[in-house]
Design an enzyme around this catalytic site. Structure first.
Site, PDB file in Angstrom:
ATOM      1  CB  CYS A  81      -0.988  -0.050   1.147  1.00 46.66           C
ATOM      2  SG  CYS A  81      -2.394   1.032   0.884  1.00 46.66           S
ATOM      3  CG  HIS A 183      -3.047  -3.265   4.043  1.00 43.57           C
ATOM      4  ND1 HIS A 183      -2.015  -2.592   4.656  1.00 43.57           N
ATOM      5  CD2 HIS A 183      -3.774  -2.329   3.398  1.00 43.57           C
ATOM      6  CE1 HIS A 183      -2.121  -1.300   4.406  1.00 43.57           C
ATOM      7  NE2 HIS A 183      -3.179  -1.115   3.642  1.00 43.57           N
ATOM      8  CD  GLU A 185      -0.116  -5.383   6.017  1.00 42.56           C
ATOM      9  OE1 GLU A 185      -0.010  -6.022   4.938  1.00 42.56           O
ATOM     10  OE2 GLU A 185      -0.387  -4.177   6.068  1.00 42.56           O
TER      11      GLU A 185
HETATM   12  N1  LIG Z   1      -3.287   1.853   3.622  1.00 44.34           N
HETATM   13  C1  LIG Z   1      -2.383   2.633   3.085  1.00 44.34           C
HETATM   14  O1  LIG Z   1      -1.167   2.384   3.156  1.00 44.34           O
HETATM   15  C2  LIG Z   1      -2.901   3.881   2.445  1.00 44.34           C
HETATM   16  C3  LIG Z   1      -1.902   4.627   1.609  1.00 44.34           C
HETATM   17  C4  LIG Z   1      -2.207   6.121   1.616  1.00 44.34           C
HETATM   18  N2  LIG Z   1      -3.456   6.400   0.963  1.00 44.34           N
HETATM   19  C5  LIG Z   1      -1.057   6.898   0.990  1.00 44.34           C
HETATM   20  O2  LIG Z   1      -1.236   7.611   0.083  1.00 44.34           O
HETATM   21  O3  LIG Z   1       0.049   6.791   1.426  1.00 44.34           O
END
Ligand SMILES: NC(=O)CC[C@H](N)C(=O)O
Length: 203
Positions: A81, A183, A185
């Site tokens: 992410c 995610h 994890e």
């Molecule tokens: N769950 C996440 O890691 C979100 C990422 C977040 N929207 C970002 O721009 O960094």
């Protein structure tokens, strides 16, 4: 080979969840906040969180250049992410001047899934895994474009019901670098992390 030491960049984000999964897989997890800790890892996870905050903290903690140089030296890194955003060479919809570590020849779109469905769960096919992966997306990016050397590991099903997300790339690998929009994890399925641990062992 003894169990590899796998760091989790511990500046911000869901560090503990990654440390826990790595531990259950028999790796030696290490929270990384300093250059000396970074120097001792065989692989590194960059967790989910907030990519702009993480990049700022990496600069404050004087980790930005050491991270870039270890990535350039072939360190296996797995970004989830926000971690995917940090590994990307190019960001769409980032904040002005947003820094990345780079290394992955991909363009990511931040917060790509939009307000209506910004967080959701689904199951996805994933290259190299026999059974689908349960994928949790939280204000996730998607991969807008990949370079020639990038292997696509997973996509949102190309189904009209998925609207603009249909067919979007959400997991990639390029040499020792791996990244997922979601995610792995969260939710107790260690298979994607196991793939990364195996990548670290092979490197
Ligand atoms: N769950 C996440 O890691 C979100 C990422 C977040 N929207 C970002 O721009 O960094």
């Amino acid at each position: 080979m003894p169990a590899p030491v796998i760091g989790v960049l511990a500046l911000q984000g869901d560090v503990r969840e990654h440390l826990h999964v790595l531990e259950t897989l028999g790796a030696r997890p290490l929270a990384v906040r300093r250059e000396s800790e970074l120097a001792s890892v065989d692989g590194l996870v960059v967790p989910g969180g907030e990519s702009t905050t993480m990049a700022k903290l990496a600069r404050i903690f004087e980790l930005l250049e050491p991270l870039r140089s270890r990535i350039a030296g072939g360190l296996p890194v797995f970004g989830t992410c926000a971690g995917m955003i940090l590994l990307a060479d190019r960001i769409e919809d980032g904040v002005v001047g947003q820094e990345t570590l780079g290394g992955l020849d991909i363009t990511v779109r931040r917060n790509a899934f939009g307000r209506q469905v910004d967080s959701f769960e689904t199951s996805l096919e994933f290259a190299g895994l026999a059974e689908r992966v349960h994928a949790v997306f939280i204000r996730a990016p998607w991969v807008e474009a990949v370079g020639d050397g990038v292997e696509v590991l997973s996509r949102v099903p190309d189904d009209a019901a998925n609207g603009p997300a249909a067919g979007r790339i959400v997991a990639v690998r390029q040499g020792p670098l791996m990244a997922t929009s979601f995610h792995p994890e969260v939710g107790g399925d260690g298979r994607v992390h196991r793939m990364f641990v195996d990548l670290v062992k092979q490197s």
